[in-house]
Design a protein around this motif. Structure first.
Motif, PDB file in Angstrom:
ATOM      1  N   GLN A 175       0.055  -6.469   7.156  1.00 47.30           N
ATOM      2  CA  GLN A 175       0.566  -5.536   6.137  1.00 47.30           C
ATOM      3  C   GLN A 175       1.605  -6.244   5.281  1.00 47.30           C
ATOM      4  OE1 GLN A 175      -1.817  -2.706   6.234  1.00 47.30           O
ATOM      5  NE2 GLN A 175      -0.131  -2.216   4.913  1.00 47.30           N
ATOM      6  N   ARG A 215      -6.542  -7.628   1.609  1.00 45.11           N
ATOM      7  CA  ARG A 215      -6.388  -6.386   0.835  1.00 45.11           C
ATOM      8  C   ARG A 215      -6.200  -5.238   1.823  1.00 45.11           C
ATOM      9  NH1 ARG A 215     -10.745  -9.039  -1.925  1.00 45.11           N
ATOM     10  NH2 ARG A 215     -10.120  -9.604  -4.012  1.00 45.11           N
ATOM     11  N   ASN A 216      -5.841  -4.083   1.313  1.00 45.22           N
ATOM     12  CA  ASN A 216      -5.711  -2.913   2.173  1.00 45.22           C
ATOM     13  C   ASN A 216      -6.906  -1.998   1.939  1.00 45.22           C
ATOM     14  OD1 ASN A 216      -4.765  -1.088   3.989  1.00 45.22           O
ATOM     15  ND2 ASN A 216      -3.146  -0.284   2.680  1.00 45.22           N
ATOM     16  N   THR A 274      -7.480   1.675  10.874  1.00 44.79           N
ATOM     17  CA  THR A 274      -6.185   1.024  10.656  1.00 44.79           C
ATOM     18  C   THR A 274      -6.157  -0.449  11.048  1.00 44.79           C
ATOM     19  OG1 THR A 274      -5.395   1.691  12.846  1.00 44.79           O
ATOM     20  CG2 THR A 274      -4.919   3.197  11.013  1.00 44.79           C
ATOM     21  N   LEU A 277      -0.204  -8.490   2.401  1.00 43.05           N
ATOM     22  CA  LEU A 277      -1.252  -7.959   1.526  1.00 43.05           C
ATOM     23  C   LEU A 277      -1.238  -8.688   0.188  1.00 43.05           C
ATOM     24  CD1 LEU A 277      -1.007  -4.110   2.145  1.00 43.05           C
ATOM     25  CD2 LEU A 277      -2.749  -5.686   2.982  1.00 43.05           C
ATOM     26  N   GLY A 296      -6.670  -0.278   6.518  1.00 48.70           N
ATOM     27  CA  GLY A 296      -5.970  -1.343   7.233  1.00 48.70           C
ATOM     28  C   GLY A 296      -6.213  -2.655   6.522  1.00 48.70           C
ATOM     29  N   PRO A 297      -5.527  -3.703   6.932  1.00 49.92           N
ATOM     30  CA  PRO A 297      -5.706  -5.005   6.281  1.00 49.92           C
ATOM     31  C   PRO A 297      -7.140  -5.503   6.442  1.00 49.92           C
ATOM     32  CG  PRO A 297      -3.796  -5.006   7.749  1.00 49.92           C
ATOM     33  CD  PRO A 297      -4.531  -3.736   7.985  1.00 49.92           C
ATOM     34  N   PRO A 356      -2.385  -5.451  12.627  1.00 49.27           N
ATOM     35  CA  PRO A 356      -2.264  -4.775  11.335  1.00 49.27           C
ATOM     36  C   PRO A 356      -0.858  -4.890  10.767  1.00 49.27           C
ATOM     37  CG  PRO A 356      -3.422  -3.373  12.899  1.00 49.27           C
ATOM     38  CD  PRO A 356      -2.912  -4.576  13.657  1.00 49.27           C
TER      39      PRO A 356
END
Length: 138
Positions: free
Chosen positions: A37, A106-107, A70, A40, A110-111, A33
């Motif tokens: 992050q 995308r978020n 997450t 993104l 979590g990703p 993650p």
């Protein structure tokens, strides 16, 4: 004319070992993650083992970790199920398999990457366990 998804897949395959894909936080590698992050809202190649495949509502979630809130997730909407030969059942059997997923990160808890085409997912074959040689008596 190839679909947009097919063009993204071709782009990813051609560039997997060049440029941004080879170093830094956006390189192809085991997904975390934290690493995604930093990436993104961009197209990424991510690789990992699916810990859990779950069908909820109109989507299938392929979770690459144990914390669904997450960890990295590939999300496949019901509108894409027909593109897999066996539909949803072919997607759920990806649990426990190592995959490389291509798509826009995308978020969402979590990703996550939304997968609209089977070509966005590549099955990574793990090396076979060494076999013991049979002893043949003559």
């Amino acid at each position: 004319m190839p679909t947009i998804a097919a063009r993204w897949v071709t782009f990813g395959k051609q560039n997997a070992k060049r440029g941004v894909w080879t170093s830094g936080p956006c390189r192809v590698g085991i997904v975390t993650p934290e690493a995604l992050q930093a990436c993104l809202n961009s197209f990424q190649l991510m690789e990992g083992t699916v810990e859990k495949a779950s069908h909820r509502g109109k989507v299938i979630f392929l979770n690459f970790g144990t914390d669904e809130k997450t960890d990295v997730t590939a999300i496949i909407p019901e509108t894409a199920f027909h593109r897999w030969r066996g539909g949803a059942s072919d997607i759920r059997v990806l649990q426990g398999r190592t995959l490389r997923v291509r798509g826009y990160v995308r978020n969402s808890n979590g990703p996550s990457v939304w997968v609209y085409d089977p070509e966005q997912i590549e099955l990574i074959m793990t090396p076979a366990a060494p076999r013991e040689q049979a002893i043949v008596k003559k």
